[in-house]
Design a protein around this motif. Structure first.
Motif, mmCIF file in Angstrom:
data_model
loop_
_atom_site.group_PDB
_atom_site.id
_atom_site.type_symbol
_atom_site.label_atom_id
_atom_site.label_comp_id
_atom_site.label_asym_id
_atom_site.label_seq_id
_atom_site.Cartn_x
_atom_site.Cartn_y
_atom_site.Cartn_z
ATOM 1 N N VAL A 100 -95.991 43.144 48.522
ATOM 2 C CA VAL A 100 -96.553 43.295 49.895
ATOM 3 C C VAL A 100 -95.358 43.625 50.855
ATOM 4 N N ALA A 101 -94.144 43.079 50.854
ATOM 5 C CA ALA A 101 -93.188 43.562 51.732
ATOM 6 C C ALA A 101 -92.876 45.002 51.707
ATOM 7 N N THR A 102 -92.941 45.571 50.458
ATOM 8 C CA THR A 102 -92.933 47.271 50.417
ATOM 9 C C THR A 102 -94.306 47.737 51.213
ATOM 10 N N ALA A 103 -95.588 47.477 50.970
ATOM 11 C CA ALA A 103 -96.435 47.821 51.591
ATOM 12 C C ALA A 103 -96.488 47.570 53.238
ATOM 13 N N LEU A 114 -95.037 41.706 63.557
ATOM 14 C CA LEU A 114 -94.935 42.642 64.762
ATOM 15 C C LEU A 114 -93.558 43.360 64.840
ATOM 16 N N THR A 115 -92.402 42.611 64.544
ATOM 17 C CA THR A 115 -91.259 43.036 64.596
ATOM 18 C C THR A 115 -90.524 43.676 63.628
ATOM 19 N N GLY A 116 -91.039 43.091 62.246
ATOM 20 C CA GLY A 116 -90.501 43.405 61.204
ATOM 21 C C GLY A 116 -88.816 43.090 61.019
ATOM 22 N N ASN A 117 -88.782 41.699 61.733
ATOM 23 C CA ASN A 117 -87.222 41.596 61.943
ATOM 24 C C ASN A 117 -87.230 39.956 62.118
ATOM 25 N N ARG A 118 -86.596 39.322 61.224
ATOM 26 C CA ARG A 118 -86.718 37.788 61.121
ATOM 27 C C ARG A 118 -85.956 37.401 62.384
ATOM 28 N N PHE A 162 -91.420 36.645 53.138
ATOM 29 C CA PHE A 162 -92.379 36.194 52.354
ATOM 30 C C PHE A 162 -92.110 35.506 50.876
ATOM 31 N N GLN A 163 -93.111 34.598 50.768
ATOM 32 C CA GLN A 163 -92.955 33.946 49.339
ATOM 33 C C GLN A 163 -94.550 33.929 48.742
ATOM 34 N N GLY A 164 -94.400 33.961 47.445
ATOM 35 C CA GLY A 164 -95.800 34.248 46.896
ATOM 36 C C GLY A 164 -95.685 35.190 45.719
ATOM 37 N N GLU A 165 -96.841 35.300 44.720
ATOM 38 C CA GLU A 165 -96.545 36.092 43.506
ATOM 39 C C GLU A 165 -96.342 37.527 43.789
ATOM 40 N N GLU A 166 -97.039 38.083 44.805
ATOM 41 C CA GLU A 166 -97.003 39.430 45.192
ATOM 42 C C GLU A 166 -96.070 39.745 46.438
ATOM 43 N N SER A 187 -86.511 44.650 54.027
ATOM 44 C CA SER A 187 -85.745 43.522 53.506
ATOM 45 C C SER A 187 -86.250 42.191 54.049
ATOM 46 N N ALA A 188 -86.759 42.344 55.379
ATOM 47 C CA ALA A 188 -86.887 41.401 56.168
ATOM 48 C C ALA A 188 -88.144 40.788 55.651
#
Lengths: 191, 157
Positions: free
Chosen positions: A132-135, A41-45, A124-128, A118-119
């Motif tokens: 996924v972060a970019t998307a 929702l926020t895109g901010n950790r 996120f952790q995982g192969e992609e 960057s957040a």
């Protein structure tokens, strides 16, 4: 009364009593899901972490308002969402008009956030994870929100509409657009 | 016409994920996918995008949950103590009101006696009686309002 209703009833009674042991248990039970929702929702950790704590305090204070006919997570996410909106309003005050879409639906989180990429990449952790972060960083928060409620939480469309306080048609339209954008950004990762 | 069939299949591919399909729609899209490589690719891209989304697991700081549990307990304690204080205040208000009602005839006679003894006008000793009745209630109401305002501020913080 089925097991789900029975559990919801116990949760409702415990929340009315403001039972800290019950809330401890609920925090354990829902910590990952609530945090993921807030992050999307926020895109901010940092914001997500602040809101995580505020949400549980609010659950304690407003527990008597929880009705057993609702799923607990629907109520929980709805509280978290309201707090996120309040936080954004406090940090980036703007007129009410600017917070609403032309169709009149609530859209208070459509604020550009350059730190989102960057957040997500850090979170996120995982192969992609990087793809996924970019998307996700390219998706408007309101699309990310419904995508996570639908595809992470497996919520029914009506439940999502209740959480985001918008008509069903708006939820569907955000889901379709969000899915199309996500697919566009991720279509090359398996090639 | 051919374009329409593809368009319809692409819509159904998305609908399958978002809303779910009826049995008829599912048959329709499956039949189409058997013979259309372009739509097959779209269906696969959609599935892979959602698989990637679902596979992204956020790192969660376990200390955050512990910190939150601690904060919730502290706040629960504050709410409990505030409620206990308020209850005590309400009980003392109720008791003083009952006592006031019960003792009103005696107090009235007392003020009347003082009025006669000190040769005060009727209006003066009656005002004294009213103040004797009203002031404690006003003080109690102010104390309750102050406590509630304090509780609201603590809650906002």
């Amino acid at each position: 009364m089925n097991a789900v209703e029975q559990e919801a009833g116990e949760v409702a009674r415990g929340l009315r009593r403001r039972d800290p042991d019950l809330i401890d248990y609920l925090i354990q039970q829902y910590q990952y899901r609530l945090f993921r929702y807030l992050l999307m929702l926020t895109g901010n950790r940092e914001e997500a972490e602040d809101l995580f704590q505020e949400t549980w305090i609010r659950v304690l204070e407003k527990g008597h308002q929880y009705k057993r006919r609702w799923k607990f997570e629907t109520w929980l996410f709805s509280i978290a969402r309201h707090l996120a909106i309040d936080l954004r309003r406090r940090r980036q005050p703007q007129s009410l008009d600017a917070l609403l879409q032309p169709d009149g639906t609530n859209r208070p989180l459509e604020l550009e956030d350059n730190a989102a990429h960057s957040a997500f990449e850090q979170a996120f952790q995982g192969e992609e994870a990087a793809s996924v972060a970019t998307a996700l960083a390219h998706l408007p928060p309101s699309y990310r929100e419904v995508l996570t409620l639908r595809f992470h939480e497996d919520m029914e469309l009506e439940e999502i509409a209740r959480v985001v306080d918008s008509p069903l048609s708006t939820v569907k339209s955000r889901l379709y657009r969000g899915l199309a954008t996500l697919r566009e950004w991720l279509k090359d990762i398996y090639v | 016409m051919n374009e329409d069939i593809h368009e319809r299949a692409l819509q159904l591919i998305d609908k399958m994920q978002v809303e779910g399909l009826t049995a008829e729609e599912r048959d329709e899209v499956e039949t189409h996918l058997e013979s259309c490589a372009q739509c097959q690719r779209r269906a696969r891209e959609t599935e892979l995008a959602l698989r990637a989304l679902r596979s992204a697991v956020p790192r969660f700081n376990a200390a955050l949950a512990l910190r939150t549990q601690m904060q919730v307990r502290v706040r629960a304690r504050e709410i409990y103590e505030n409620a206990t204080r308020m209850r005590a205040l309400w009980v003392s208000c109720a008791l003083s009101w009952i006592l006031g009602v019960v003792s009103a005839p005696l107090v009235w006679r007392g003020f009347e006696w003082i009025g006669h003894r000190w040769a005060l006008s009727r209006a003066v000793w009656m005002t004294g009686f009213v103040l004797f009745w009203v002031v404690p209630a006003v003080v109690a109401a102010a104390a309750i309002a102050w406590q509630q305002a304090r509780g609201a501020v603590t809650s906002d913080e």
